[in-house]
Write an enzyme that holds these catalytic residues in place. Structure first.
Site, PDB file in Angstrom:
ATOM      1  N   CYS A  66      -1.283   0.729   7.373  1.00 15.56           N
ATOM      2  CA  CYS A  66      -2.722   0.431   7.511  1.00 15.56           C
ATOM      3  C   CYS A  66      -3.112  -0.805   6.685  1.00 15.56           C
ATOM      4  O   CYS A  66      -3.256  -1.904   7.218  1.00 15.56           O
ATOM      5  CB  CYS A  66      -3.583   1.635   7.109  1.00 15.56           C
ATOM      6  SG  CYS A  66      -3.322   3.100   8.151  1.00 15.56           S
ATOM      7  N   ARG A  67      -3.284  -0.613   5.376  1.00 14.29           N
ATOM      8  CA  ARG A  67      -3.880  -1.676   4.555  1.00 14.29           C
ATOM      9  C   ARG A  67      -2.969  -2.885   4.357  1.00 14.29           C
ATOM     10  O   ARG A  67      -3.404  -4.036   4.534  1.00 14.29           O
ATOM     11  CB  ARG A  67      -4.297  -1.109   3.188  1.00 14.29           C
ATOM     12  CG  ARG A  67      -5.416  -0.095   3.286  1.00 14.29           C
ATOM     13  CD  ARG A  67      -5.562   0.680   1.988  1.00 14.29           C
ATOM     14  NE  ARG A  67      -4.416   1.560   1.775  1.00 14.29           N
ATOM     15  CZ  ARG A  67      -4.201   2.273   0.690  1.00 14.29           C
ATOM     16  NH1 ARG A  67      -5.048   2.186  -0.330  1.00 14.29           N
ATOM     17  NH2 ARG A  67      -3.137   3.061   0.583  1.00 14.29           N
ATOM     18  N   SER A  68      -1.708  -2.659   3.945  1.00 23.35           N
ATOM     19  CA  SER A  68      -0.895  -3.840   3.612  1.00 23.35           C
ATOM     20  C   SER A  68      -0.487  -4.669   4.839  1.00 23.35           C
ATOM     21  O   SER A  68      -0.504  -5.907   4.743  1.00 23.35           O
ATOM     22  CB  SER A  68       0.312  -3.473   2.735  1.00 23.35           C
ATOM     23  OG  SER A  68       1.162  -2.557   3.368  1.00 23.35           O
ATOM     24  N   CYS A 121       0.872  -1.187   0.000  1.00 20.00           N
ATOM     25  CA  CYS A 121       0.000   0.000   0.000  1.00 20.00           C
ATOM     26  C   CYS A 121       0.905   1.232   0.000  1.00 20.00           C
ATOM     27  O   CYS A 121       2.082   1.133  -0.341  1.00 20.00           O
ATOM     28  CB  CYS A 121      -0.964  -0.033   1.181  1.00 20.00           C
ATOM     29  SG  CYS A 121      -0.170   0.016   2.803  1.00 20.00           S
ATOM     30  N   ASP A 132      -7.889   3.873   1.019  1.00 24.41           N
ATOM     31  CA  ASP A 132      -6.981   4.367   2.054  1.00 24.41           C
ATOM     32  C   ASP A 132      -7.786   4.871   3.263  1.00 24.41           C
ATOM     33  O   ASP A 132      -8.582   5.803   3.134  1.00 24.41           O
ATOM     34  CB  ASP A 132      -6.165   5.516   1.435  1.00 24.41           C
ATOM     35  CG  ASP A 132      -5.079   6.018   2.365  1.00 24.41           C
ATOM     36  OD1 ASP A 132      -5.095   5.649   3.555  1.00 24.41           O
ATOM     37  OD2 ASP A 132      -4.221   6.773   1.881  1.00 24.41           O
ATOM     38  N   ASN A 162       2.369   1.471   4.326  1.00 27.12           N
ATOM     39  CA  ASN A 162       2.686   0.200   5.014  1.00 27.12           C
ATOM     40  C   ASN A 162       2.386   0.266   6.516  1.00 27.12           C
ATOM     41  O   ASN A 162       3.065  -0.363   7.325  1.00 27.12           O
ATOM     42  CB  ASN A 162       4.136  -0.226   4.746  1.00 27.12           C
ATOM     43  CG  ASN A 162       4.468  -1.662   5.150  1.00 27.12           C
ATOM     44  OD1 ASN A 162       5.585  -1.970   5.533  1.00 27.12           O
ATOM     45  ND2 ASN A 162       3.508  -2.569   5.060  1.00 27.12           N
TER      46      ASN A 162
HETATM   47  P1  4NP Z   1      -1.729   2.826   4.109  1.00 30.83           P
HETATM   48  O1  4NP Z   1      -2.316   4.194   4.700  1.00 30.83           O
HETATM   49  O2  4NP Z   1      -1.212   3.171   2.728  1.00 30.83           O
HETATM   50  O3  4NP Z   1      -2.907   1.936   4.063  1.00 30.83           O
HETATM   51  O4  4NP Z   1      -0.651   2.403   5.054  1.00 30.83           O
HETATM   52  C1  4NP Z   1      -1.578   5.373   4.742  1.00 30.83           C
HETATM   53  C2  4NP Z   1      -0.679   5.567   5.777  1.00 30.83           C
HETATM   54  C3  4NP Z   1       0.049   6.744   5.844  1.00 30.83           C
HETATM   55  C4  4NP Z   1      -0.131   7.729   4.891  1.00 30.83           C
HETATM   56  C5  4NP Z   1      -1.030   7.520   3.846  1.00 30.83           C
HETATM   57  C6  4NP Z   1      -1.739   6.346   3.773  1.00 30.83           C
HETATM   58  N1  4NP Z   1       0.594   8.953   4.980  1.00 30.83           N
HETATM   59  O5  4NP Z   1       0.326   9.848   4.163  1.00 30.83           O
HETATM   60  O6  4NP Z   1       1.456   9.061   5.847  1.00 30.83           O
END
Ligand code: 4NP
Length: 170
Positions: A29-31, A24, A142, A27
């Protein structure tokens, strides 16, 4: 699943060991949730020996961190203990992994930019290809700027798609 993904899955089914990387943006939340949900399905089937499971992010902002506390809380309520430490995806991941699963279309596009070869590009598959037919979502959205429903939705989509991914590989 597209015919291209079906052919890739067919190849993987023939292997003794299958390595899967969930990707994702951050790294956190989703992945890591995808990694945790898929690992729990694999373990429930006693198939831990057959899979190498990891996750990584396109960005470098959260390297070394545990998953977002909201993600950990929502996952824990469903019985998943997320202990992954965030890392950034690297070109050599395409050597190490058989299939690289992107949480959304932007992740897939960014991975195609990173992939060293055309063969490597062939390992990139959007998670949405494993959603149940009729699902109204086109990706795993997201949740970072969302409330509790965003995190619950991520887990709903991942539980559905990881179960279908496992079934298609076994
Ligand atoms: P992820 O979510 O891609 O599912 O881990 C996010 C985590 C952090 C950020 C964006 C999306 N960020 O902008 O820091």
């Amino acid at each position: 699943m597209t015919p291209r993904t079906s052919r890739l899955i067919e190849k993987l089914r023939a292997k003794d060991k299958i390595s899967i990387l969930f990707v994702c943006l951050g790294n956190i939340c989703r992945s890591p949730a995808g990694e945790g949900v898929f690992r729990s399905i694999v373990e429930a089937h006693g198939a831990g020996e057959r899979f190498v499971i990891d996750s990584a992010g396109m960005g470098d902002w959260h390297i070394g961190q545990l998953p977002d506390s909201r993600m950990r809380r929502h996952a824990s309520a469903r019985g998943y203990n997320l202990t992954h430490r965030a890392r950034q995806v690297k070109p050599y991941d395409f050597e190490d992994f058989d299939i690289v699963i992107a949480m959304d279309g932007q992740n897939a596009a960014d991975l195609r930019e990173l992939a060293p070869t055309a063969d490597d590009c062939g390992k990139i598959v959007p998670m949405s290809e494993f959603f149940s037919p009729g699902t109204r979502y086109q990706c795993v959205p997201d949740p970072y700027y969302e409330g509790a429903e965003g995190f619950e939705l991520v887990l709903d989509l991942l539980e559905d798609s990881c179960a279908r991914l496992y079934d298609t590989l076994s």
